[in-house]
Each structure stands twice: as C-alpha cells, then as structure tokens.
Design a protein around this motif. Sequence first.
Motif, PDB file in Angstrom:
ATOM      1  N   GLY A   1      37.122  45.806  36.948  1.00  0.00           N
ATOM      2  CA  GLY A   1      38.519  45.439  37.081  1.00  0.00           C
ATOM      3  C   GLY A   1      38.203  45.385  38.611  1.00  0.00           C
ATOM      4  O   GLY A   1      38.428  44.199  39.332  1.00  0.00           O
TER       5      GLY A   1
ATOM      6  N   LEU B   1      35.437  44.048  40.107  1.00  0.00           N
ATOM      7  CA  LEU B   1      35.590  42.558  40.530  1.00  0.00           C
ATOM      8  C   LEU B   1      35.570  42.444  42.007  1.00  0.00           C
ATOM      9  O   LEU B   1      35.905  41.815  42.680  1.00  0.00           O
ATOM     10  N   LEU B   2      37.626  42.666  42.126  1.00  0.00           N
ATOM     11  CA  LEU B   2      37.913  42.627  43.627  1.00  0.00           C
ATOM     12  C   LEU B   2      37.416  42.654  44.586  1.00  0.00           C
ATOM     13  O   LEU B   2      36.979  42.260  45.323  1.00  0.00           O
TER      14      LEU B   2
ATOM     15  N   LYS C   1      44.694  37.788  43.841  1.00  0.00           N
ATOM     16  CA  LYS C   1      43.498  38.177  42.832  1.00  0.00           C
ATOM     17  C   LYS C   1      42.954  39.882  42.126  1.00  0.00           C
ATOM     18  O   LYS C   1      43.103  39.978  41.563  1.00  0.00           O
TER      19      LYS C   1
ATOM     20  N   LEU D   1      43.364  40.481  38.738  1.00  0.00           N
ATOM     21  CA  LEU D   1      42.348  41.062  38.228  1.00  0.00           C
ATOM     22  C   LEU D   1      43.414  42.895  37.216  1.00  0.00           C
ATOM     23  O   LEU D   1      42.606  43.315  36.278  1.00  0.00           O
TER      24      LEU D   1
ATOM     25  N   ALA E   1      44.351  41.751  34.363  1.00  0.00           N
ATOM     26  CA  ALA E   1      43.954  41.718  33.037  1.00  0.00           C
ATOM     27  C   ALA E   1      43.201  43.107  32.459  1.00  0.00           C
ATOM     28  O   ALA E   1      42.724  43.177  31.593  1.00  0.00           O
ATOM     29  N   SER E   2      42.594  43.925  33.825  1.00  0.00           N
ATOM     30  CA  SER E   2      42.367  44.874  33.105  1.00  0.00           C
ATOM     31  C   SER E   2      43.168  46.037  32.821  1.00  0.00           C
ATOM     32  O   SER E   2      42.520  46.446  31.254  1.00  0.00           O
TER      33      SER E   2
END
Length: 196
Positions: free
Chosen positions: A99, A102-103, A117, A121, A124-125
Amino acid sequence: MSPITTTQRATALTCLVLLMAATRLNHFAAIPDASWAVFFIGGFYLRAWTRWAFPLLMALAVLVDWVVIHRAGLDFWQHYCVSPGYWMLLPAYFAMWAGGMLLGHGYQGAHWSTLGKAALLLLASVAVCHLFAQGGFYWTTRNVASPTVGGWLQNYADWFGPYLGTAALYAGLAAALQVAREQVGKLRQVQRDIRR
C-alpha cells in the motif's frame, strides 16, 4: 518533487526501526504498536530498498516479539498471541508495505488528491493486513475452542477499527512530517531564487 536521496532513505529506515522497536516492545501495554504503519510508511519511502528493507523490518518485528515474550518469562511458541498462523504476518505486513509502495509510485508532492489516495490505500492495506494477521491467528490458535465463520467475522469486525485507527494515527503523523518537509523545501527554494 525531487526523488528521495539515499541519505533520506537511510534516515527514514532508522526512524522506522526506532519507532517499531519503541512501540512494539510495549505492544502488550498502553502505547499503540506502530508496526502496521511502519510497514506502510516503509513501502512509501523505501520502495527502492524493498528487497532488503522489508525483510529487515520483518526480522525486527519477530525479534522484538521474541524479546518481549521471553522477558515475561514465557516460551515464545506457548504465548497466547503466537500460533502457527504467526507466519501469516509475512503477507499481512507486506500488504501494508505494498500500500505504501502504491502511494509512493509517481508521487509528486502533497495535494488533496494525494490525501484521498493515501486514505483509500491505507484503508485497503489495513483490511488485507488484518485479514491475514487476524485470520491466521483465529483459524490456527488453540485459544479459539470452536472457530466458526460467524465468529471469525465478528472477531475481524471487532478489531478492524482499533487497528485502522492506530495505523492512521502514525501514518497521519508521517504525512504531516512529509508535508512540513515539502513546505520547508519550497521556502528554501524561494529564498535561493530571491538571492539570485
């Protein structure tokens, strides 16, 4: 936004090691354990060092657990929190790391869209991390006499909020430091431009 330097990465890694050691040593006490956030923040800052920084932080987490449990006079594998599912912490913590990666991918500085975002993230993480960590414990521990899907879902729901809140607290502090660092950098650039 300029790319992160090796010195900045080393500083970030040092801070994350110290933060995890300081809070995980007490993760059976009142100080919130920063481990989940450490892996998220690590993924953001240490993406280029994933091959060795992630295993290093993973080994530190296990070492600290071992120290805490042995300091309490207990056998590591007999402790309440340790079960065969303990090894599920590996994919759990990598979910946090991913996560953060991705950020950090294509990061161009702090903006409102970046905040949104980051929040998605992180959410979700934490959801995936909790799925592995809590599921690994629930389904393999001898402390749950009769595991059921309903019991597992209830346990997941009961603990999701506190884990998300703690991860958000530390990630929010890291985000505030990142924004401050960026603002100081902009001010210094303005000062340099004025002197020219």
